[in-house]
Design a protein around this motif. Structure first.
Motif, PDB file in Angstrom:
ATOM      1  N   ARG A   3       1.306  16.676   8.838  1.00  6.00           N
ATOM      2  CA  ARG A   3       0.110  17.188   8.167  1.00  6.00           C
ATOM      3  C   ARG A   3      -0.819  16.031   7.857  1.00  6.00           C
ATOM      4  NH1 ARG A   3       3.934  20.101   3.646  1.00  6.00           N
ATOM      5  NH2 ARG A   3       4.944  21.628   5.041  1.00  6.00           N
ATOM      6  N   ALA A   4      -2.080  16.329   7.615  1.00  8.55           N
ATOM      7  CA  ALA A   4      -3.030  15.280   7.262  1.00  8.55           C
ATOM      8  C   ALA A   4      -2.555  14.506   6.038  1.00  8.55           C
ATOM      9  CB  ALA A   4      -4.416  15.885   7.024  1.00  8.55           C
ATOM     10  N   ALA A   5      -1.882  15.188   5.124  1.00  6.14           N
ATOM     11  CA  ALA A   5      -1.392  14.543   3.897  1.00  6.14           C
ATOM     12  C   ALA A   5      -0.283  13.534   4.168  1.00  6.14           C
ATOM     13  CB  ALA A   5      -0.891  15.602   2.916  1.00  6.14           C
ATOM     14  N   ASP A   6       0.264  13.527   5.380  1.00  2.53           N
ATOM     15  CA  ASP A   6       1.296  12.541   5.727  1.00  2.53           C
ATOM     16  C   ASP A   6       0.679  11.194   6.092  1.00  2.53           C
ATOM     17  OD1 ASP A   6       3.161  15.122   7.448  1.00  2.53           O
ATOM     18  OD2 ASP A   6       3.392  14.393   5.386  1.00  2.53           O
ATOM     19  N   THR A   7      -0.635  11.147   6.203  1.00  2.00           N
ATOM     20  CA  THR A   7      -1.319   9.886   6.503  1.00  2.00           C
ATOM     21  C   THR A   7      -0.990   8.867   5.429  1.00  2.00           C
ATOM     22  OG1 THR A   7      -3.130  10.953   7.689  1.00  2.00           O
ATOM     23  CG2 THR A   7      -3.577   8.785   6.734  1.00  2.00           C
ATOM     24  N   ALA A   8      -0.362   7.770   5.828  1.00  2.00           N
ATOM     25  CA  ALA A   8       0.119   6.768   4.881  1.00  2.00           C
ATOM     26  C   ALA A   8       0.783   5.644   5.674  1.00  2.00           C
ATOM     27  CB  ALA A   8       1.133   7.382   3.910  1.00  2.00           C
ATOM     28  N   SER A   9       1.225   4.634   4.961  1.00  2.00           N
ATOM     29  CA  SER A   9       2.061   3.597   5.562  1.00  2.00           C
ATOM     30  C   SER A   9       3.505   3.867   5.182  1.00  2.00           C
ATOM     31  CB  SER A   9       1.636   2.210   5.078  1.00  2.00           C
ATOM     32  OG  SER A   9       0.363   1.872   5.573  1.00  2.00           O
ATOM     33  N   TYR A  10       4.395   3.630   6.118  1.00  2.00           N
ATOM     34  CA  TYR A  10       5.816   3.901   5.915  1.00  2.00           C
ATOM     35  C   TYR A  10       6.599   2.606   6.087  1.00  2.00           C
ATOM     36  CZ  TYR A  10       4.485   8.769   6.036  1.00  2.00           C
ATOM     37  OH  TYR A  10       3.894   9.976   5.740  1.00  2.00           O
ATOM     38  N   PHE A  11       7.482   2.347   5.125  1.00  2.00           N
ATOM     39  CA  PHE A  11       8.247   1.108   5.119  1.00  2.00           C
ATOM     40  C   PHE A  11       9.741   1.405   5.065  1.00  2.00           C
ATOM     41  CE2 PHE A  11       4.778  -1.839   4.260  1.00  2.00           C
ATOM     42  CZ  PHE A  11       3.822  -1.016   3.671  1.00  2.00           C
ATOM     43  N   GLY A  64      10.123  -4.160   5.428  1.00  2.00           N
ATOM     44  CA  GLY A  64       9.468  -4.481   6.672  1.00  2.00           C
ATOM     45  C   GLY A  64       7.965  -4.430   6.476  1.00  2.00           C
ATOM     46  N   LYS A  65       7.223  -4.691   7.538  1.00  2.00           N
ATOM     47  CA  LYS A  65       5.766  -4.739   7.443  1.00  2.00           C
ATOM     48  C   LYS A  65       5.130  -3.359   7.524  1.00  2.00           C
ATOM     49  CE  LYS A  65       4.572  -9.439   8.161  1.00  2.00           C
ATOM     50  NZ  LYS A  65       3.470 -10.347   8.476  1.00  2.00           N
ATOM     51  N   GLY A  66       5.885  -2.367   7.899  1.00  2.00           N
ATOM     52  CA  GLY A  66       5.405  -0.993   7.815  1.00  2.00           C
ATOM     53  C   GLY A  66       4.753  -0.460   9.065  1.00  2.00           C
ATOM     54  N   THR A  67       4.751   0.855   9.154  1.00  2.00           N
ATOM     55  CA  THR A  67       4.029   1.586  10.191  1.00  2.00           C
ATOM     56  C   THR A  67       2.934   2.388   9.514  1.00  2.00           C
ATOM     57  OG1 THR A  67       5.903   1.818  11.720  1.00  2.00           O
ATOM     58  CG2 THR A  67       4.164   3.465  11.872  1.00  2.00           C
ATOM     59  N   THR A  68       1.708   2.231  10.000  1.00  2.00           N
ATOM     60  CA  THR A  68       0.590   3.000   9.456  1.00  2.00           C
ATOM     61  C   THR A  68       0.418   4.258  10.290  1.00  2.00           C
ATOM     62  OG1 THR A  68      -0.509   1.006   8.665  1.00  2.00           O
ATOM     63  CG2 THR A  68      -1.856   2.984   8.897  1.00  2.00           C
ATOM     64  N   LEU A  69       0.610   5.394   9.660  1.00  2.00           N
ATOM     65  CA  LEU A  69       0.512   6.685  10.336  1.00  2.00           C
ATOM     66  C   LEU A  69      -0.810   7.351   9.971  1.00  2.00           C
ATOM     67  CD1 LEU A  69       1.713   9.083  11.952  1.00  2.00           C
ATOM     68  CD2 LEU A  69       2.711   9.882   9.794  1.00  2.00           C
ATOM     69  N   SER A  70      -1.518   7.807  10.987  1.00  2.00           N
ATOM     70  CA  SER A  70      -2.765   8.537  10.773  1.00  2.00           C
ATOM     71  C   SER A  70      -2.625   9.902  11.425  1.00  2.00           C
ATOM     72  CB  SER A  70      -3.938   7.760  11.376  1.00  2.00           C
ATOM     73  OG  SER A  70      -5.129   8.481  11.243  1.00  2.00           O
ATOM     74  N   VAL A  71      -2.760  10.948  10.627  1.00  2.00           N
ATOM     75  CA  VAL A  71      -2.647  12.313  11.133  1.00  2.00           C
ATOM     76  C   VAL A  71      -4.006  12.974  11.003  1.00  2.00           C
ATOM     77  CG1 VAL A  71      -1.461  14.521  10.934  1.00  2.00           C
ATOM     78  CG2 VAL A  71      -0.260  12.407  10.347  1.00  2.00           C
ATOM     79  N   SER A  72      -4.568  13.374  12.116  1.00  2.00           N
ATOM     80  CA  SER A  72      -5.896  13.983  12.092  1.00  2.00           C
ATOM     81  C   SER A  72      -5.795  15.489  12.326  1.00  2.00           C
ATOM     82  CB  SER A  72      -6.798  13.343  13.136  1.00  2.00           C
ATOM     83  OG  SER A  72      -6.183  13.374  14.407  1.00  2.00           O
ATOM     84  N   SER A  73      -6.715  16.186  11.689  1.00  2.00           N
ATOM     85  CA  SER A  73      -6.698  17.660  11.773  1.00  2.00           C
ATOM     86  C   SER A  73      -7.623  18.155  12.880  1.00  2.00           C
ATOM     87  CB  SER A  73      -7.136  18.264  10.437  1.00  2.00           C
ATOM     88  OG  SER A  73      -8.370  17.709  10.040  1.00  2.00           O
TER      89      SER A  73
END
Lengths: 111, 116
Positions: free
Chosen positions: A80-88, A102-111
């Motif tokens: 979902r768009a609300a999942d847009t965030a960085s994950y570590f 870790g340095k993280g993964t930046t996730l971008s979810v577009s609608s």
């Protein structure tokens, strides 16, 4: 120094698709945790998987752990768009008194 | 329960000055950890306090110090600020880890420090 390294560094998907992030670590662990960080804010704990577990589920999250390969993956289903965030991913230091991220993964979810 | 609170949320300082950041943990949590987050270095552990004692310290210069009070509230201090100290400083609290070091931390919103 970083214990975990996430891959990919950035991920862009459409709403409804699945997102997979991977984490590799260097030393033996008792458990591995995943956190989420919305832009410039504090981290939120998502899930912890112990070294004797291979897979764990929490809602739309699925985490796997392969201690032989020293790697873990986080799958977010039906993004979902609300999942847009960085994950570590994070592991505890030997004394168990600090988390090493870790340095993280930046996730971008577009609608 | 109220979450971890950090004050101030934003701070602008000049090189050479010192700064004190404050963190109030979740009620009942006795462990407080501090982390520095920058775009280049990511999240780095600064130090951890438990029952007013520093148990662990990350690889930071002596300009970075901290303390914990009897009510578990914690402060961190950075003296002689440098431009590179500009970062988001995160505080996290936790209850004692489980036997397998299952050490879930609860983070505050952070203090954004800008050094000019």
């Amino acid at each position: 120094s970083q214990q975990g390294e996430e891959d990919p560094q950035a991920l862009s998907i459409q709403e409804g698709e699945n997102a997979t992030m991977n984490c590799s670590y260097k030393t033996s662990i008792n458990n591995l945790q995943w956190y989420r960080q919305n832009s410039g804010r504090g981290l939120v704990h998502l899930i912890l998987i112990r070294s004797n577990e291979r897979e764990k589920h929490s809602g739309r999250l699925r985490v796997t752990l392969d201690t032989s390969k020293k790697s873990s993956s986080l799958l977010i289903t039906a993004s979902r768009a609300a999942d847009t965030a960085s994950y570590f991913c994070a592991t505890a230091n030997q004394a168990g008194t600090a988390l090493i991220f870790g340095k993280g993964t930046t996730l971008s979810v577009s609608s | 329960k109220a979450g971890v609170t950090q004050t101030p949320r934003y701070l602008i300082k000049t090189r050479g000055q010192q700064v004190t950041l404050s963190c109030s943990p979740i009620s009942g949590h006795r462990s407080v950890s501090w982390y520095q987050q920058t775009p280049g270095q990511g999240l780095q552990f600064l130090f951890e306090y438990f029952s007013e004692t520093q148990r662990n310290k990350g690889n930071f210069p002596g300009r970075f110090s901290g303390r914990q009070f009897s009510n578990s509230r914690s402060e961190m201090n950075v003296s002689t600020l440098e431009l590179g100290d500009s970062a988001l400083y995160l505080c996290a609290s936790s209850s004692p880890p489980g036997q397998d070091f299952s050490y879930e931390q609860y983070f505050g919103p952070g203090t954004r420090l800008t050094v000019t």
